[in-house]
Design a protein around this motif. Structure first.
Motif, mmCIF file in Angstrom:
data_model
loop_
_atom_site.group_PDB
_atom_site.id
_atom_site.type_symbol
_atom_site.label_atom_id
_atom_site.label_comp_id
_atom_site.label_asym_id
_atom_site.label_seq_id
_atom_site.Cartn_x
_atom_site.Cartn_y
_atom_site.Cartn_z
ATOM 1 N N TRP A 1 0.674 -1.501 0.192
ATOM 2 C CA TRP A 1 -0.007 0.084 -0.150
ATOM 3 C C TRP A 1 0.920 1.319 0.133
ATOM 4 C CZ3 TRP A 1 -4.810 -0.912 -1.527
ATOM 5 C CH2 TRP A 1 -5.446 -1.703 -0.853
ATOM 6 N N PHE A 2 1.824 1.273 0.913
ATOM 7 C CA PHE A 2 2.800 2.519 0.935
ATOM 8 C C PHE A 2 3.832 2.723 -0.165
ATOM 9 C CE2 PHE A 2 6.039 5.032 3.218
ATOM 10 C CZ PHE A 2 5.310 6.058 3.693
ATOM 11 N N PHE A 3 4.356 1.752 -0.572
ATOM 12 C CA PHE A 3 5.354 1.798 -1.450
ATOM 13 C C PHE A 3 4.866 1.426 -3.023
ATOM 14 C CE2 PHE A 3 7.903 0.951 2.343
ATOM 15 C CZ PHE A 3 8.359 2.201 2.330
ATOM 16 N N GLY A 4 3.881 0.688 -3.048
ATOM 17 C CA GLY A 4 3.552 0.060 -4.221
ATOM 18 C C GLY A 4 2.389 1.120 -5.022
ATOM 19 N N LEU A 5 1.613 1.848 -4.426
ATOM 20 C CA LEU A 5 0.429 2.307 -4.899
ATOM 21 C C LEU A 5 1.068 3.962 -5.564
ATOM 22 C CD1 LEU A 5 -2.541 2.474 -2.546
ATOM 23 C CD2 LEU A 5 -2.412 1.458 -4.614
ATOM 24 N N PRO A 6 2.119 4.311 -4.933
ATOM 25 C CA PRO A 6 2.666 5.581 -5.819
ATOM 26 C C PRO A 6 3.313 5.156 -7.064
ATOM 27 C CG PRO A 6 3.444 5.496 -3.638
ATOM 28 C CD PRO A 6 2.695 4.109 -3.905
ATOM 29 N N GLN A 7 3.530 3.999 -7.366
ATOM 30 C CA GLN A 7 4.031 3.652 -8.767
ATOM 31 C C GLN A 7 2.822 3.436 -9.817
ATOM 32 O OE1 GLN A 7 6.493 0.116 -8.936
ATOM 33 N NE2 GLN A 7 7.201 0.499 -6.907
ATOM 34 N N PHE A 8 1.599 3.528 -9.353
ATOM 35 C CA PHE A 8 0.628 3.644 -10.112
ATOM 36 C C PHE A 8 0.043 5.054 -10.235
ATOM 37 C CE2 PHE A 8 0.832 -0.881 -9.195
ATOM 38 C CZ PHE A 8 0.604 -1.312 -10.304
ATOM 39 N N GLY A 9 0.670 5.905 -9.600
ATOM 40 C CA GLY A 9 0.337 7.372 -9.606
ATOM 41 C C GLY A 9 -0.367 7.738 -8.524
ATOM 42 N N VAL A 10 -0.832 6.731 -7.465
ATOM 43 C CA VAL A 10 -1.779 7.072 -6.378
ATOM 44 C C VAL A 10 -0.864 7.057 -5.027
ATOM 45 C CG1 VAL A 10 -3.635 5.884 -5.023
ATOM 46 C CG2 VAL A 10 -3.366 5.408 -7.473
ATOM 47 N N THR A 11 -0.790 8.255 -4.568
ATOM 48 C CA THR A 11 -0.011 8.379 -3.119
ATOM 49 C C THR A 11 -1.066 8.751 -2.012
ATOM 50 O OG1 THR A 11 1.914 9.309 -4.575
ATOM 51 C CG2 THR A 11 1.873 9.776 -2.297
ATOM 52 N N PRO B 1 -1.741 9.539 2.007
ATOM 53 C CA PRO B 1 -0.848 9.626 3.265
ATOM 54 C C PRO B 1 -0.323 8.165 4.205
ATOM 55 C CG PRO B 1 -2.947 11.299 3.310
ATOM 56 C CD PRO B 1 -2.929 9.840 2.227
ATOM 57 N N ALA B 2 0.493 8.498 4.985
ATOM 58 C CA ALA B 2 0.804 7.144 5.556
ATOM 59 C C ALA B 2 -0.184 6.717 6.330
ATOM 60 C CB ALA B 2 2.196 7.542 6.449
ATOM 61 N N PHE B 3 -0.943 7.573 7.259
ATOM 62 C CA PHE B 3 -1.860 7.134 8.217
ATOM 63 C C PHE B 3 -3.128 6.399 7.351
ATOM 64 C CE2 PHE B 3 -5.839 7.717 10.472
ATOM 65 C CZ PHE B 3 -5.563 7.485 11.561
ATOM 66 N N ALA B 4 -3.385 6.942 6.317
ATOM 67 C CA ALA B 4 -4.380 6.267 5.400
ATOM 68 C C ALA B 4 -3.861 4.895 5.002
ATOM 69 C CB ALA B 4 -4.659 6.956 4.126
ATOM 70 N N CYS B 5 -2.592 4.770 4.548
ATOM 71 C CA CYS B 5 -2.068 3.562 4.151
ATOM 72 C C CYS B 5 -2.090 2.471 5.293
ATOM 73 C CB CYS B 5 -0.692 3.729 3.590
ATOM 74 S SG CYS B 5 -0.363 4.102 2.078
ATOM 75 N N GLY B 6 -1.845 2.981 6.639
ATOM 76 C CA GLY B 6 -1.903 2.118 7.518
ATOM 77 C C GLY B 6 -3.164 1.521 8.041
ATOM 78 N N VAL B 7 -4.202 2.344 7.950
ATOM 79 C CA VAL B 7 -5.423 1.934 8.149
ATOM 80 C C VAL B 7 -6.160 1.182 7.044
ATOM 81 C CG1 VAL B 7 -8.148 2.912 8.295
ATOM 82 C CG2 VAL B 7 -6.286 4.040 9.506
ATOM 83 N N LEU B 8 -5.809 1.415 5.968
ATOM 84 C CA LEU B 8 -6.198 0.486 4.556
ATOM 85 C C LEU B 8 -5.411 -0.822 4.812
ATOM 86 C CD1 LEU B 8 -7.759 0.628 2.053
ATOM 87 C CD2 LEU B 8 -5.481 1.353 0.878
ATOM 88 N N GLY B 9 -4.033 -0.723 5.066
ATOM 89 C CA GLY B 9 -3.411 -2.255 5.122
ATOM 90 C C GLY B 9 -3.986 -2.920 6.358
ATOM 91 N N LEU B 10 -4.286 -2.412 7.523
ATOM 92 C CA LEU B 10 -4.543 -2.995 8.711
ATOM 93 C C LEU B 10 -6.048 -3.494 8.282
ATOM 94 C CD1 LEU B 10 -3.249 -1.054 11.852
ATOM 95 C CD2 LEU B 10 -2.785 -3.522 11.362
ATOM 96 N N GLY B 11 -6.632 -2.521 8.060
ATOM 97 C CA GLY B 11 -8.293 -2.582 7.783
ATOM 98 C C GLY B 11 -8.644 -3.957 6.541
ATOM 99 N N MET B 12 -7.891 -4.025 5.739
ATOM 100 C CA MET B 12 -8.083 -5.035 4.687
ATOM 101 C C MET B 12 -7.543 -6.534 5.230
ATOM 102 S SD MET B 12 -9.301 -3.671 1.889
ATOM 103 C CE MET B 12 -9.325 -4.490 0.616
ATOM 104 N N TYR B 13 -6.405 -6.393 5.909
ATOM 105 C CA TYR B 13 -6.095 -7.536 6.546
ATOM 106 C C TYR B 13 -7.018 -8.048 7.636
ATOM 107 C CZ TYR B 13 -3.147 -10.502 9.475
ATOM 108 O OH TYR B 13 -2.220 -11.442 10.248
ATOM 109 N N SER B 14 -7.367 -7.209 8.327
ATOM 110 C CA SER B 14 -8.529 -7.544 9.466
ATOM 111 C C SER B 14 -9.752 -8.147 8.642
ATOM 112 C CB SER B 14 -8.642 -6.365 10.164
ATOM 113 O OG SER B 14 -9.819 -6.794 11.036
ATOM 114 N N GLY B 15 -10.295 -7.429 7.497
ATOM 115 C CA GLY B 15 -11.333 -7.985 6.919
ATOM 116 C C GLY B 15 -11.466 -9.547 6.499
#
Length: 222
Positions: free
Chosen positions: A75-85, A87-101
Motif C-alpha cells: 500500500w505504502f510503496f506500491g501505490l505511488p508507482q500507479f500514480g496513487v499517493t 498519506p501514511a496514516f491512510a495506508c496504515g488504516v487501509l493495510g490493517l483494515g483489509m487484513y483484518s477484513g
C-alpha cells in the motif's frame, strides 16, 4: 546492568500522543475490517454465485496467506508507482483494515450460519425476499453473536498496529523509537512501550467483557 527510566519518562507525553494515534489507527482499521468482513462473509455464503464467491475467496486467500508487513509495504510503496499517493496514516488504516477484513469475514460467515435456518424459511414464507430476510431477520441476530470474536480481533489489531510505525506513522512504537534514538535506552523504552500496549489491550478486554456480560444478561448471547 542498571535500568534508567528517567530519559523515557522525560518524554512520556510523546508516548501518550503515540498511544492516541495507535488507538485511532486501530479503530479506523476495525471499522474498515468490519465493512469488508461483512461484504466478503456474505459473499461467501452462496457458492452458486460463482463470480462473487470466487472474488471473495481470492480476497480471503491473499490477505490471510501473506504477511501483514508485506501488505503494508504494498500500500505504502506500491501505490505511488500507479500514480496513487496516500498519506501514511491512510495506508496504515487501509493495510490493517483489509487484513483484518479477511478474518472478520470468517467471523461474519460463521455467525450467520449459526442462526437457525428455519428462521430464514419462516421469513420467506411471510413473503420476504432473501435480501430482506438477511437484513431484517438474520443479520441482527448474527451481529450480536459476532461481538465476542470481534473483540478478540480488536485486541489483535492493537498489537499488530505496531507495524505501521514502519510507514513513518507517529504511533506508540514510532514515538518509542524516537526516544531510543536520543536516549539510547532501548530496553527501558521498549519495556514502557510494552506496558502501554498492555494497558490498551487490557482496557479493551475489560470493556468487551462488560459488553458481553450485558448482552448475556439480556439473553442476546447464548
Amino acid at each position: 546492568m542498571n535500568l534508567e527510566f528517567a530519559p523515557v519518562f522525560a518524554d512520556f507525553d510523546s508516548l501518550m500522543r503515540g498511544a492516541v494515534v495507535t488507538v485511532e489507527v486501530t479503530a479506523g482499521a476495525l471499522l474498515l475490517g468490519c465493512v469488508m468482513g461483512l461484504l466478503v462473509g456474505v459473499g461467501r455464503l452462496n457458492p452458486k454465485r460463482y463470480i462473487i464467491y470466487n472474488l471473495c475467496s481470492t480476497y480471503l486467500l491473499f490477505f490471510r496467506g501473506t504477511p501483514l508487513l508485506v501488505q503494508l509495504f504494498i500500500w505504502f510503496f506500491g501505490l505511488p508507482q500507479f500514480g496513487v499517493t496516500l498519506p501514511a496514516f491512510a495506508c496504515g488504516v487501509l493495510g490493517l483494515g483489509m487484513y483484518s477484513g479477511a478474518y472478520v469475514s470468517e467471523i461474519v460467515r460463521g455467525a450467520i450460519q449459526s442462526v437457525d435456518r428455519g428462521q430464514t424459511e419462516a421469513a420467506r414464507s411471510l413473503g420476504m425476499s432473501s435480501g430482506q430476510a438477511m437484513r431484517i431477520i438474520i443479520l441482527p441476530q448474527a451481529v450480536v453473536r459476532m461481538i465476542p470474536p470481534l473483540g478478540n480481533e480488536f485486541i489483535a489489531l492493537i498489537k499488530n498496529s505496531a507495524l505501521v510505525s514502519l510507514l513513518t506513522i507517529h504511533d506508540l512504537m514510532h514515538e518509542g523509537q524516537k526516544i531510543i534514538s536520543v536516549s539510547y535506552r532501548s530496553l527501558e523504552t521498549y519495556l514502557v512501550v510494552a506496558l502501554i500496549y498492555l494497558v490498551l489491550t487490557t482496557a479493551a478486554m475489560v470493556i468487551l467483557r462488560k459488553v458481553e456480560q450485558h448482552l448475556r444478561a439480556g439473553g442476546m448471547v447464548q
